[in-house]
Design a protein around this motif. Structure first.
Motif, PDB file in Angstrom:
ATOM      1  N   PRO A  18     -12.287  58.009  41.482  1.00 50.22           N
ATOM      2  CA  PRO A  18     -11.803  59.107  42.334  1.00 50.22           C
ATOM      3  C   PRO A  18     -12.518  60.427  42.059  1.00 50.22           C
ATOM      4  O   PRO A  18     -13.131  60.606  41.007  1.00 50.22           O
ATOM      5  CB  PRO A  18     -10.322  59.210  41.971  1.00 50.22           C
ATOM      6  CG  PRO A  18     -10.228  58.646  40.605  1.00 50.22           C
ATOM      7  CD  PRO A  18     -11.329  57.665  40.437  1.00 50.22           C
ATOM      8  N   ALA A  19     -12.367  61.326  42.993  1.00 51.42           N
ATOM      9  CA  ALA A  19     -13.051  62.613  42.911  1.00 51.42           C
ATOM     10  C   ALA A  19     -12.511  63.487  41.788  1.00 51.42           C
ATOM     11  O   ALA A  19     -13.064  64.540  41.516  1.00 51.42           O
ATOM     12  CB  ALA A  19     -12.935  63.342  44.246  1.00 51.42           C
ATOM     13  N   LEU A  20     -11.468  63.050  41.120  1.00 52.44           N
ATOM     14  CA  LEU A  20     -10.947  63.791  39.968  1.00 52.44           C
ATOM     15  C   LEU A  20     -11.932  63.795  38.803  1.00 52.44           C
ATOM     16  O   LEU A  20     -11.903  64.663  37.953  1.00 52.44           O
ATOM     17  CB  LEU A  20      -9.629  63.158  39.483  1.00 52.44           C
ATOM     18  CG  LEU A  20      -8.359  63.470  40.283  1.00 52.44           C
ATOM     19  CD1 LEU A  20      -7.233  62.560  39.825  1.00 52.44           C
ATOM     20  CD2 LEU A  20      -7.977  64.927  40.087  1.00 52.44           C
ATOM     21  N   TYR A  21     -12.801  62.773  38.770  1.00 50.64           N
ATOM     22  CA  TYR A  21     -13.653  62.564  37.606  1.00 50.64           C
ATOM     23  C   TYR A  21     -15.131  62.604  37.967  1.00 50.64           C
ATOM     24  O   TYR A  21     -15.552  62.103  39.003  1.00 50.64           O
ATOM     25  CB  TYR A  21     -13.341  61.215  36.960  1.00 50.64           C
ATOM     26  CG  TYR A  21     -11.939  61.129  36.425  1.00 50.64           C
ATOM     27  CD1 TYR A  21     -11.620  61.636  35.174  1.00 50.64           C
ATOM     28  CD2 TYR A  21     -10.918  60.562  37.204  1.00 50.64           C
ATOM     29  CE1 TYR A  21     -10.322  61.572  34.700  1.00 50.64           C
ATOM     30  CE2 TYR A  21      -9.623  60.500  36.733  1.00 50.64           C
ATOM     31  CZ  TYR A  21      -9.323  60.999  35.474  1.00 50.64           C
ATOM     32  OH  TYR A  21      -8.042  60.947  35.002  1.00 50.64           O
ATOM     33  N   THR A  22     -15.902  63.172  37.051  1.00 53.94           N
ATOM     34  CA  THR A  22     -17.362  63.150  37.160  1.00 53.94           C
ATOM     35  C   THR A  22     -17.911  62.439  35.926  1.00 53.94           C
ATOM     36  O   THR A  22     -17.609  62.828  34.801  1.00 53.94           O
ATOM     37  CB  THR A  22     -17.942  64.573  37.223  1.00 53.94           C
ATOM     38  OG1 THR A  22     -17.398  65.242  38.345  1.00 53.94           O
ATOM     39  CG2 THR A  22     -19.458  64.533  37.327  1.00 53.94           C
ATOM     40  N   TYR A  23     -18.688  61.395  36.146  1.00 55.62           N
ATOM     41  CA  TYR A  23     -19.274  60.628  35.052  1.00 55.62           C
ATOM     42  C   TYR A  23     -20.792  60.743  35.081  1.00 55.62           C
ATOM     43  O   TYR A  23     -21.405  60.779  36.152  1.00 55.62           O
ATOM     44  CB  TYR A  23     -18.903  59.151  35.158  1.00 55.62           C
ATOM     45  CG  TYR A  23     -17.482  58.830  34.764  1.00 55.62           C
ATOM     46  CD1 TYR A  23     -17.182  58.480  33.458  1.00 55.62           C
ATOM     47  CD2 TYR A  23     -16.455  58.869  35.701  1.00 55.62           C
ATOM     48  CE1 TYR A  23     -15.878  58.172  33.080  1.00 55.62           C
ATOM     49  CE2 TYR A  23     -15.149  58.569  35.339  1.00 55.62           C
ATOM     50  CZ  TYR A  23     -14.867  58.221  34.031  1.00 55.62           C
ATOM     51  OH  TYR A  23     -13.585  57.933  33.668  1.00 55.62           O
ATOM     52  N   ASN A  24     -21.384  60.794  33.895  1.00 47.81           N
ATOM     53  CA  ASN A  24     -22.822  60.570  33.780  1.00 47.81           C
ATOM     54  C   ASN A  24     -23.032  59.061  33.738  1.00 47.81           C
ATOM     55  O   ASN A  24     -22.409  58.360  32.941  1.00 47.81           O
ATOM     56  CB  ASN A  24     -23.360  61.193  32.496  1.00 47.81           C
ATOM     57  CG  ASN A  24     -23.235  62.701  32.483  1.00 47.81           C
ATOM     58  OD1 ASN A  24     -23.484  63.358  33.480  1.00 47.81           O
ATOM     59  ND2 ASN A  24     -22.850  63.251  31.342  1.00 47.81           N
ATOM     60  N   VAL A  25     -23.888  58.577  34.625  1.00 48.36           N
ATOM     61  CA  VAL A  25     -24.111  57.135  34.740  1.00 48.36           C
ATOM     62  C   VAL A  25     -25.552  56.826  34.357  1.00 48.36           C
ATOM     63  O   VAL A  25     -26.483  57.478  34.848  1.00 48.36           O
ATOM     64  CB  VAL A  25     -23.832  56.646  36.178  1.00 48.36           C
ATOM     65  CG1 VAL A  25     -23.977  55.138  36.268  1.00 48.36           C
ATOM     66  CG2 VAL A  25     -22.444  57.077  36.613  1.00 48.36           C
ATOM     67  N   SER A  26     -25.745  55.857  33.470  1.00 50.83           N
ATOM     68  CA  SER A  26     -27.101  55.539  33.037  1.00 50.83           C
ATOM     69  C   SER A  26     -27.348  54.046  33.104  1.00 50.83           C
ATOM     70  O   SER A  26     -26.449  53.236  32.852  1.00 50.83           O
ATOM     71  CB  SER A  26     -27.350  56.034  31.602  1.00 50.83           C
ATOM     72  OG  SER A  26     -26.442  55.440  30.703  1.00 50.83           O
TER      73      SER A  26
END
Length: 656
Positions: free
Chosen positions: A186-194
């Motif tokens: 959801p838009a509540l969270y921002t993740y760095n994705v690798s």
């Protein structure tokens, strides 16, 4: 190797179901793999693998959690593939909460006399095991296995760990035909994705779902990311590699920031100055580094009137090693305070090494702590601070322009030499008064062995003489560890004697066993039955009986990860054997002077007879701690040629 793939500015959880494959619905293609190109060395193969992870709301407690579903179908190709039927599901423990496995289904499918038979897993044969205080394991073995069986299982995992969203390993120790992972965030969270590893994604897709999650009546949008990889080769583990997780092709998620339900945004990805402040003020880290007061009264006894800074550092290092023993746990934070560790003479790795930092500081030495990730734990993220990447702490002391890295948890490790498990890229130096900084973790010494045999070939066909072995650096550490693991030196020598059937040890003496800063020296009076008698002509003698390389450690056609020795390596062998009169050298192993590119290493072998003395010399040097994957085939050929050479004999012929 890890690299940044992209940043998501939205993310996590939805009720929309992804397209899983039907459980137990076997097709003819699953039975017959002739149309599929598979690794001829494979013992099992993943036919299909599917997973989905999303953030959901626990209505009962009002908490968000990660809902992870997993489904896999594996074909067992032969008996060596039965190991793939031993399933282990790790579950993390978060204080008073732990991950929960639910909806476990498992079945073995066999094709017998033209019909499918299914054997479900007996739920009574599912076991749980507490690995440690942080991890519980759910374990089971698939039933009714035969060559050609298809095993299939699925489960659901409820996880409370939102910081690291569920990662996905596309690559494993067996090949996979198809692997699909869907992350719904959801838009509540921002993740760095690798994306890590050498394999590339076959496809990826992003979709936006409107109002997919509702909290307290308020709707939130979600992002659905689909990752697919096909025809994935197995990651075959070989000698001299760090954590396999460094090289398996996988998708990893690390929480960067999140929105508060009350409004506003909170950053999780900090700068190092923020981490420095937290660590220095942490009761289990920085507060322990500051406990110089614990050592003020002890220092006169510890230092024994030593005044030179280096001598003082060595005495303190030895004192900590002797007085606090490792309790089996590792970490960057003190478990019970260094005060209690000193009182009980026991502590985790942080208790020991933070006590070392405090004691060195109490002696007015410039001491710092270094947090790192061990070789088995994986590499650390250099792009931004991720404190969970680090699992170990050591001490660093700076004396007269030179820095020494110290780990007092290893009683047999000399001053300034780090255990190989700590030699892993870079560590972050934490100073109580200055900003933290990166520091290369390198071995300060080689792994060095030197053998010298001075002997004589008697008329009875036996070689008698003295064998001296000098071990330096990591070679000395490894030998001391083996010697002290035995109940006595005599037992160690007895086992050594048994391991060399051609050689009998008659007498022995070992020097500097307890003097860790000096080279370890072993002296043996030996007897070797080289020939039944000297009546045969010619005589065949293989000189490669000391530290012989019996097997090439490198057997892959291609290696996508580096060869990481940890430290440079050198082995020298010198033999001087007096021969009976009238014997000449008729043939010998090929004179070899082989070098690796860019001064990466060399192997030299020479044989000669001078004045009835057989002279044999061998040198192997590996001059790099790390060799790239591009250098792998050269290294493999290097070992192959050495092994081939070691099959050849010296031929002695009697002169007429």
């Amino acid at each position: 190797m890890k690299y940044l793939l992209f940043l998501f500015v939205f993310f996590c959880s939805i009720a929309v179901r992804a397209q899983d494959f039907g459980f137990g619905e076997i097709s003819g293609d699953d039975l017959d793999l002739k149309k599929v190109k598979t690794d001829s060395n494979a013992n099992a193969v993943v036919l299909k693998e599917f997973g989905t992870a999303s953030v959901r709301l626990d209505e009962s407690y009002g908490n968000l959690y990660i809902d992870f579903e997993y489904h896999v179908r594996i074909k067992i190709l032969n008996k060596n593939g039965f190991g793939s039927a031993n399933v282990v599901i790790p579950q993390r423990i978060y204080g008073d909460k732990e991950d929960m496995v639910q909806n476990l289904k498992a079945v073995t499918i066999n094709y017998i006399d033209g019909q499918f038979t299914q054997t479900p897993l007996d739920k009574k044969k599912v076991f749980t095991e507490k690995k440690n205080k942080y991890v519980v394991l759910t374990k089971f073995t698939m039933p009714n296995l035969v060559e050609g069986s298809i095993i299939e299982y699925s489960y659901r995992l409820y996880s409370h760990g939102l910081f690291n969203f569920r990662s996905w390993e596309f690559q494993s120790d067996i090949p996979k035909l198809y692997s699909e992972y869907i992350a719904i965030i959801p838009a509540l969270y921002t993740y760095n994705v690798s994306l890590r590893g050498a394999q590339k994604l076959s496809s990826q897709n992003a979709e936006l779902y409107k109002e997919c999650l509702r909290i307290s009546g308020r709707p939130y949008d979600c992002s659905k990311m689909t990752y697919i990889m096909k025809d994935i080769p197995a990651l075959v583990e070989e000698d001299y590699m760090t954590a396999p997780s460094n090289f398996r092709s996988a998708i990893n998620f690390e929480l960067s920031e999140y929105y508060l339900l009350s409004g506003g945004k909170k950053s999780v990805t900090k700068e190092w100055k923020d981490v420095d402040f937290e660590l220095i003020n942490d009761k289990s880290f920085g507060s322990q580094m500051k406990r110089k007061d614990l050592f003020k009264e002890l220092l006169p006894e510890i230092l024994k009137n030593k005044t030179a800074p280096l001598d003082k550092a060595k005495e303190i290092y030895d004192y900590i090693k002797r007085n606090i023993k490792r309790n089996g746990f590792i970490g960057i934070q003190s478990e019970n305070t260094i005060k209690k560790a000193l009182e009980t003479h026991s502590g985790n790795t942080a208790d020991i090494n933070l006590a070392l930092v405090a004691a060195l500081s109490a002696a007015n030495l410039d001491a710092e702590a270094v947090i790192l990730s061990t070789r088995s734990n994986g590499t650390v993220n250099n792009l931004y601070p991720v404190i969970t990447d680090f699992n170990y702490v050591i001490a660093k002391v700076n004396i007269e322009g030179k820095s020494y890295l110290l780990d007092a948890t290893e009683p047999l490790m000399p001053f300034g030499l780090l255990p190989l498990h700590c030699i892993n890229g870079q560590g972050r130096v934490i100073n109580l008064k200055k900003p933290s900084y990166w520091y290369d973790l390198k071995a300060s010494q080689k792994e060095t062995l030197r053998y010298s045999l001075i002997a004589e070939l008697g008329k009875d066909g036996k070689i008698r003489g003295n064998l001296t072995i000098h071990a330096i650096g990591y070679a000395a550490y490894n030998k001391r560890k083996k010697i002290l693991a035995a109940s006595s030196v005599d037992e160690y020598v007895e086992k050594l004697d048994e391991s060399m059937p051609q050689i009998r040890i008659l007498k022995h003496a070992i020097h500097n066993l307890d003097s860790l800063e000096n080279l370890l020296t072993e002296n043996y009076e030996v007897e070797m039955s080289a020939f039944s008698n000297l009546n045969s002509d010619p005589l065949f003698f293989n000189p490669f009986f000391i530290d012989r390389i019996s097997k090439n450690p490198f057997n892959l056609n291609e290696r996508t990860y580096p060869v990481d020795l940890g430290a440079e390596k050198e082995i020298r062998i010198n033999m001087t054997i007096k021969l009976p009169d009238n014997y000449n050298l008729a043939d010998k192993p090929k004179e070899l002077n082989m070098v690796l590119a860019d001064a990466g290493g060399r192997f030299i072998c020479t044989t000669a007879v001078e004045d009835n003395i057989l002279l044999f010399n061998q040198l192997m040097q590996l001059n790099k701690p790390i060799y790239s994957s591009a250098e792998y085939l050269s290294l493999k050929e290097f070992y192959s040629r050495i092994i081939q050479l070691q099959k050849t004999d010296i031929i002695l012929k009697k002169s007429k």
